[in-house]
Motif scaffolding. Structure first.
Motif, PDB file in Angstrom:
ATOM      1  N   ARG A 128      75.146  64.788  50.751  1.00 34.61           N
ATOM      2  CA  ARG A 128      75.821  64.221  52.048  1.00 34.61           C
ATOM      3  C   ARG A 128      74.956  63.117  52.607  1.00 34.61           C
ATOM      4  NH1 ARG A 128      79.552  67.152  55.342  1.00 34.61           N
ATOM      5  NH2 ARG A 128      80.349  65.289  56.744  1.00 34.61           N
ATOM      6  N   ASP A 129      75.647  62.046  53.112  1.00 34.80           N
ATOM      7  CA  ASP A 129      75.086  60.844  53.718  1.00 34.80           C
ATOM      8  C   ASP A 129      74.175  61.353  55.060  1.00 34.80           C
ATOM      9  OD1 ASP A 129      75.947  59.807  51.704  1.00 34.80           O
ATOM     10  OD2 ASP A 129      77.334  58.293  52.930  1.00 34.80           O
ATOM     11  N   ASN A 130      72.992  61.168  55.099  1.00 29.90           N
ATOM     12  CA  ASN A 130      72.199  61.253  56.384  1.00 29.90           C
ATOM     13  C   ASN A 130      71.528  60.035  56.871  1.00 29.90           C
ATOM     14  OD1 ASN A 130      72.516  64.272  56.115  1.00 29.90           O
ATOM     15  ND2 ASN A 130      71.131  64.156  54.469  1.00 29.90           N
ATOM     16  N   GLU A 131      71.669  59.653  58.011  1.00 30.24           N
ATOM     17  CA  GLU A 131      70.812  58.540  58.542  1.00 30.24           C
ATOM     18  C   GLU A 131      69.608  58.726  59.134  1.00 30.24           C
ATOM     19  OE1 GLU A 131      72.947  56.227  61.379  1.00 30.24           O
ATOM     20  OE2 GLU A 131      74.864  55.542  60.065  1.00 30.24           O
ATOM     21  N   GLU A 132      68.595  58.238  58.622  1.00 32.14           N
ATOM     22  CA  GLU A 132      67.153  58.506  59.064  1.00 32.14           C
ATOM     23  C   GLU A 132      66.576  56.977  59.192  1.00 32.14           C
ATOM     24  OE1 GLU A 132      65.819  61.056  60.105  1.00 32.14           O
ATOM     25  OE2 GLU A 132      67.197  62.690  58.997  1.00 32.14           O
ATOM     26  N   SER A 133      65.296  57.236  59.754  1.00 33.09           N
ATOM     27  CA  SER A 133      64.294  56.224  60.234  1.00 33.09           C
ATOM     28  C   SER A 133      63.298  56.061  59.061  1.00 33.09           C
ATOM     29  CB  SER A 133      63.588  55.916  61.444  1.00 33.09           C
ATOM     30  OG  SER A 133      64.762  56.011  62.411  1.00 33.09           O
ATOM     31  N   GLY A 134      63.626  55.001  58.021  1.00 33.60           N
ATOM     32  CA  GLY A 134      62.478  55.076  57.258  1.00 33.60           C
ATOM     33  C   GLY A 134      61.129  54.424  57.756  1.00 33.60           C
ATOM     34  N   LEU A 135      59.998  54.223  57.172  1.00 39.30           N
ATOM     35  CA  LEU A 135      58.738  53.817  57.470  1.00 39.30           C
ATOM     36  C   LEU A 135      58.101  52.839  56.497  1.00 39.30           C
ATOM     37  CD1 LEU A 135      56.578  53.831  59.874  1.00 39.30           C
ATOM     38  CD2 LEU A 135      55.284  55.467  58.621  1.00 39.30           C
ATOM     39  N   HIS A 136      58.056  51.548  56.879  1.00 42.30           N
ATOM     40  CA  HIS A 136      57.614  50.405  55.884  1.00 42.30           C
ATOM     41  C   HIS A 136      56.114  50.653  55.988  1.00 42.30           C
ATOM     42  CE1 HIS A 136      56.771  46.395  54.596  1.00 42.30           C
ATOM     43  NE2 HIS A 136      58.138  46.453  54.076  1.00 42.30           N
ATOM     44  N   GLN A 137      55.517  49.877  54.951  1.00 38.17           N
ATOM     45  CA  GLN A 137      54.066  49.845  54.942  1.00 38.17           C
ATOM     46  C   GLN A 137      53.377  49.309  56.075  1.00 38.17           C
ATOM     47  OE1 GLN A 137      52.259  47.761  51.774  1.00 38.17           O
ATOM     48  NE2 GLN A 137      50.656  49.356  51.127  1.00 38.17           N
ATOM     49  N   ASP A 138      54.071  48.158  56.774  1.00 41.00           N
ATOM     50  CA  ASP A 138      53.455  47.691  57.728  1.00 41.00           C
ATOM     51  C   ASP A 138      53.852  48.297  59.136  1.00 41.00           C
ATOM     52  OD1 ASP A 138      55.889  46.836  58.393  1.00 41.00           O
ATOM     53  OD2 ASP A 138      56.085  44.960  57.766  1.00 41.00           O
ATOM     54  N   GLY A 139      54.228  49.396  59.105  1.00 36.87           N
ATOM     55  CA  GLY A 139      54.411  50.203  60.294  1.00 36.87           C
ATOM     56  C   GLY A 139      55.755  49.910  61.087  1.00 36.87           C
ATOM     57  N   ARG A 140      56.681  48.799  60.473  1.00 38.86           N
ATOM     58  CA  ARG A 140      57.974  48.989  61.370  1.00 38.86           C
ATOM     59  C   ARG A 140      58.976  49.776  60.842  1.00 38.86           C
ATOM     60  NH1 ARG A 140      61.133  45.466  57.829  1.00 38.86           N
ATOM     61  NH2 ARG A 140      60.006  44.567  56.046  1.00 38.86           N
ATOM     62  N   THR A 141      60.003  50.031  61.653  1.00 34.97           N
ATOM     63  CA  THR A 141      60.886  51.250  61.176  1.00 34.97           C
ATOM     64  C   THR A 141      62.094  50.537  60.548  1.00 34.97           C
ATOM     65  OG1 THR A 141      60.441  52.268  63.131  1.00 34.97           O
ATOM     66  CG2 THR A 141      62.715  52.734  62.227  1.00 34.97           C
ATOM     67  N   VAL A 142      62.520  51.388  59.306  1.00 31.71           N
ATOM     68  CA  VAL A 142      63.630  50.568  58.638  1.00 31.71           C
ATOM     69  C   VAL A 142      64.557  51.588  58.757  1.00 31.71           C
ATOM     70  CG1 VAL A 142      64.379  49.876  56.401  1.00 31.71           C
ATOM     71  CG2 VAL A 142      61.957  49.725  56.899  1.00 31.71           C
ATOM     72  N   PRO A 143      65.821  51.403  59.310  1.00 31.15           N
ATOM     73  CA  PRO A 143      67.076  52.079  59.546  1.00 31.15           C
ATOM     74  C   PRO A 143      67.650  52.494  57.818  1.00 31.15           C
ATOM     75  CG  PRO A 143      67.665  50.264  60.299  1.00 31.15           C
ATOM     76  CD  PRO A 143      66.231  50.054  59.845  1.00 31.15           C
ATOM     77  N   VAL A 144      67.943  53.719  57.602  1.00 32.42           N
ATOM     78  CA  VAL A 144      68.181  54.018  56.241  1.00 32.42           C
ATOM     79  C   VAL A 144      69.394  54.934  56.202  1.00 32.42           C
ATOM     80  CG1 VAL A 144      66.022  53.410  55.197  1.00 32.42           C
ATOM     81  CG2 VAL A 144      66.341  55.566  55.588  1.00 32.42           C
ATOM     82  N   GLU A 145      70.070  55.083  55.017  1.00 36.07           N
ATOM     83  CA  GLU A 145      71.114  56.233  54.923  1.00 36.07           C
ATOM     84  C   GLU A 145      70.580  56.898  53.681  1.00 36.07           C
ATOM     85  OE1 GLU A 145      75.634  56.053  55.577  1.00 36.07           O
ATOM     86  OE2 GLU A 145      75.038  55.099  53.744  1.00 36.07           O
ATOM     87  N   ALA A 146      70.392  58.144  53.630  1.00 36.81           N
ATOM     88  CA  ALA A 146      69.861  58.657  52.407  1.00 36.81           C
ATOM     89  C   ALA A 146      70.690  59.931  51.888  1.00 36.81           C
ATOM     90  CB  ALA A 146      68.301  59.525  52.767  1.00 36.81           C
ATOM     91  N   VAL A 147      70.770  59.911  50.564  1.00 41.11           N
ATOM     92  CA  VAL A 147      71.897  60.918  49.872  1.00 41.11           C
ATOM     93  C   VAL A 147      70.752  61.721  48.908  1.00 41.11           C
ATOM     94  CG1 VAL A 147      73.651  61.661  48.464  1.00 41.11           C
ATOM     95  CG2 VAL A 147      73.634  59.460  50.200  1.00 41.11           C
ATOM     96  N   ILE A 148      70.587  63.065  49.167  1.00 48.29           N
ATOM     97  CA  ILE A 148      69.835  63.764  48.217  1.00 48.29           C
ATOM     98  C   ILE A 148      70.843  64.783  47.557  1.00 48.29           C
ATOM     99  CG2 ILE A 148      67.952  65.517  48.390  1.00 48.29           C
ATOM    100  CD1 ILE A 148      67.150  64.607  50.987  1.00 48.29           C
ATOM    101  N   SER A 149      70.384  64.874  46.069  1.00 48.79           N
ATOM    102  CA  SER A 149      71.059  65.822  45.040  1.00 48.79           C
ATOM    103  C   SER A 149      70.047  66.213  44.383  1.00 48.79           C
ATOM    104  CB  SER A 149      72.129  64.763  44.394  1.00 48.79           C
ATOM    105  OG  SER A 149      71.455  63.960  43.414  1.00 48.79           O
ATOM    106  N   ALA A 150      70.478  67.609  43.744  1.00 46.56           N
ATOM    107  CA  ALA A 150      69.508  68.302  42.990  1.00 46.56           C
ATOM    108  C   ALA A 150      69.812  68.393  41.596  1.00 46.56           C
ATOM    109  CB  ALA A 150      69.501  69.962  43.475  1.00 46.56           C
ATOM    110  N   THR A 151      68.781  68.276  40.591  1.00 47.78           N
ATOM    111  CA  THR A 151      69.208  68.104  39.210  1.00 47.78           C
ATOM    112  C   THR A 151      68.024  69.091  38.581  1.00 47.78           C
ATOM    113  OG1 THR A 151      69.535  66.703  37.303  1.00 47.78           O
ATOM    114  CG2 THR A 151      67.732  65.994  38.857  1.00 47.78           C
ATOM    115  N   THR A 152      68.175  69.563  37.390  1.00 50.09           N
ATOM    116  CA  THR A 152      67.101  70.086  36.734  1.00 50.09           C
ATOM    117  C   THR A 152      66.868  69.597  35.458  1.00 50.09           C
ATOM    118  OG1 THR A 152      68.198  72.462  37.312  1.00 50.09           O
ATOM    119  CG2 THR A 152      66.687  72.454  35.398  1.00 50.09           C
TER     120      THR A 152
END
Length: 376
Positions: A121-145
Motif C-alpha cells: 500500500r502506498d505510504n508517504e514518508e520523508s526520506g533523508l538524503h546523505q547531505d541532511g536534506r529531506t526528500v518527500p517519497v512514496e514507498a510501497v513495501i511487499s513481502a517475498t520469499t
C-alpha cells in the motif's frame, strides 16, 4: 547433431588381475548428462541479468531488505535519490534513508504506522538524503520469499516535484498573489474555526474591514504599479500590528479583513483599530515620492454582531462604509442601526426607480415672492 553438456569423472580402475602391467593405467570414466541443469543455470543467469537491467533502468528506487530491515540490494535510482553509493547502503538499516523505519523491520513498520493497512500500500514518508536534506517519497513495501528466507522489497518514488506542485496549488487556492496574505477562502476557513472555538469554549473574537481611502486616485494619478506597491506596503504595516494567532487577509483591490482572535472586550478591539489607522496614515515612500493615504475601518465582534461568516462580513463592511461617510480616516463599531439605514436607503432607491418607471412623479413649482417689491 545436438550439443550435449556432460560432466566427466575419471577414477583408477583395478579389475583384480594379477598382471601389474595390465592393471597399470586402467581408469573408469563416468559421464553424466548435465545439459538440462546448465540450461536452467543459464536461464537463471539471464533472468538475473535482465532483472538487474530493469532495476538499473527504472526511475523508482528499489531496495531489498531482510526481516530486520537490513539492506541486501539497492538499485542506481536509490543512489541518485539519497546520495549514497550501493556499497555504503548494503548492510545498513533501511532507516538510514527512511527515518520512520529506524529500529524496526518492514512488517513491524507497517503494523505500527498503519495498523489498518496491509503491505503493498502506498505510504508517504520523508526520506533523508546523505547531505541532511529531506526528500518527500512514496514507498510501497511487499513481502517475498527467496533463498529460503523472508525478504521485503521496498519501491520508493521521489515525489518532490509533485509536492512542490501541490504546495503551489495550495498557495494559489489560499493566498493572495500580490501580498502573500490569506485570501477570502482561507479567511472564511479560519473564521469558521474561530466561530466553532467560541461556540465551544466561549469568549469572542473581532473582525475588521479595512478599506484604503482614495486608493483609486492613487492608481489614476501614478499608475497601477505604484498602486500595487501601496497595497504591499500597507499589508506589511498591518502585519506589524497583529499577533501571531491573528489573520490579515486581502479580499479585494484595496480591501482587507483582519481576524483578531481571543479579544477580551470591545475596548481592546477598538484600540487595535486605532493602531491600524495610525500605521496606515504615514506616507508611503515610493520611487522618491511621498504618497498619502488613510483608511476607513469597520469593526465587528462575534457573536455579538453576526452569527455566521457571511453576516459578520456584511456587517463590518457596513460599518466601514459608515466610517467613510463620516469623513474617512476613522473607524466605526458596527451597530444594528447602520444596517437599518442601509436598508432604508436601498428601499428608497427601489421606490424612486419604480416611481420613475410608472410615471408616478410630478413636479410642483411654488414661487417665492418678495412682498416689499412684489417681485418673484
Amino acid at each position: 547433431g545436438l550439443d550435449v553438456h556432460v560432466e566427466i569423472a575419471a577414477v583408477p580402475y583395478d579389475d583384480g588381475a594379477d598382471d601389474d602391467l595390465q592393471a597399470l593405467g586402467r581408469v573408469m570414466v563416468i559421464a553424466r548428462d548435465v545439459t538440462q541443469r546448465n540450461r536452467a543455470l543459464s536461464d537463471a543467469a539471464e533472468r538475473s541479468d535482465n532483472l538487474w537491467a530493469v532495476m538499473d533502468a527504472v526511475a523508482d528506487g528499489i531496495i531489498a531488505t531482510d526481516e530486520l530491515g537490513l539492506i541486501d540490494v539497492v538499485n542506481p535510482a536509490i543512489e541518485r535519490m539519497f546520495g549514497y553509493s550501493a556499497n555504503e547502503l548494503i548492510g545498513q538499516h533501511i532507516g538510514t534513508i527512511l527515518p520512520a523505519m529506524l529500529g524496526m523491520g518492514p512488517k513491524q513498520y507497517v503494523d505500527n504506522q498503519y495498523p489498518n493497512l496491509l503491505l503493498e500500500r502506498d505510504n508517504e514518508e520523508s526520506g533523508l538524503h546523505q547531505d541532511g536534506r529531506t526528500v518527500p517519497v512514496e514507498a510501497v513495501i511487499s513481502a517475498t520469499t527467496g533463498s529460503g528466507r523472508q525478504q521485503y522489497i521496498c519501491a520508493i518514488r521521489d515525489i518532490t516535484a509533485r509536492k512542490s506542485f501541490e504546495d503551489r496549488l495550495r498557495t494559489l487556492a489560499t493566498r493572495d498573489i500580490l501580498t502573500g496574505l490569506a485570501n477570502r477562502n482561507l479567511l472564511s476557513e479560519r473564521l469558521e474555526k474561530a466561530m466553532h472555538k467560541v461556540d465551544t469554549f466561549k469568549g469572542q473574537f473581532a473582525l475588521m474591514y479595512v478599506d484604503l481611502d482614495q486608493f483609486q486616485n492613487i492608481n489614476d494619478a501614478f499608475g497601477h504599479e505604484t498602486g500595487d506597491e501601496v497595497i504591499k506596503l500597507a499589508s506589511r504595516r498591518l502585519l506589524t500590528c497583529v499577533r501571531a494567532n491573528d489573520t490579515v487577509a486581502r479580499v479585494g483591490g484595496d480591501e482587507f479583513h483582519i481576524l483578531l482572535a481571543d479579544i477580551k472586550n470591545e475596548t481592546e478591539a477598538l484600540e487595535m483599530a486605532q493602531d491600524f489607522l495610525n500605521a496606515l496614515s504615514s506616507p508611503y515612500m515610493i520611487d522618491g515620492r511621498e504618497i498619502y493615504s488613510s483608511a476607513s475601518i469597520g469593526v465587528g465582534l462575534y457573536p455579538a454582531h453576526g452569527n455566521s461568516v457571511s453576516t459578520l462580513m456584511r456587517n463590518v463592511d457596513t460599518a466601514a462604509n459608515t466610517a467613510k461617510r463620516y469623513g474617512r480616516a476613522t473607524y466605526k463599531l458596527y451597530l444594528p442601526s447602520m444596517s437599518d439605514e442601509v436598508h432604508r436607503r436601498v428601499e428608497l432607491g427601489h421606490q424612486l426607480r419604480r416611481a420613475l418607471e410608472n410615471d408616478e412623479l410630478s413636479l410642483h413649482y411654488q414661487a417665492k415672492v418678495f412682498r416689499y417689491y412684489m417681485k418673484i
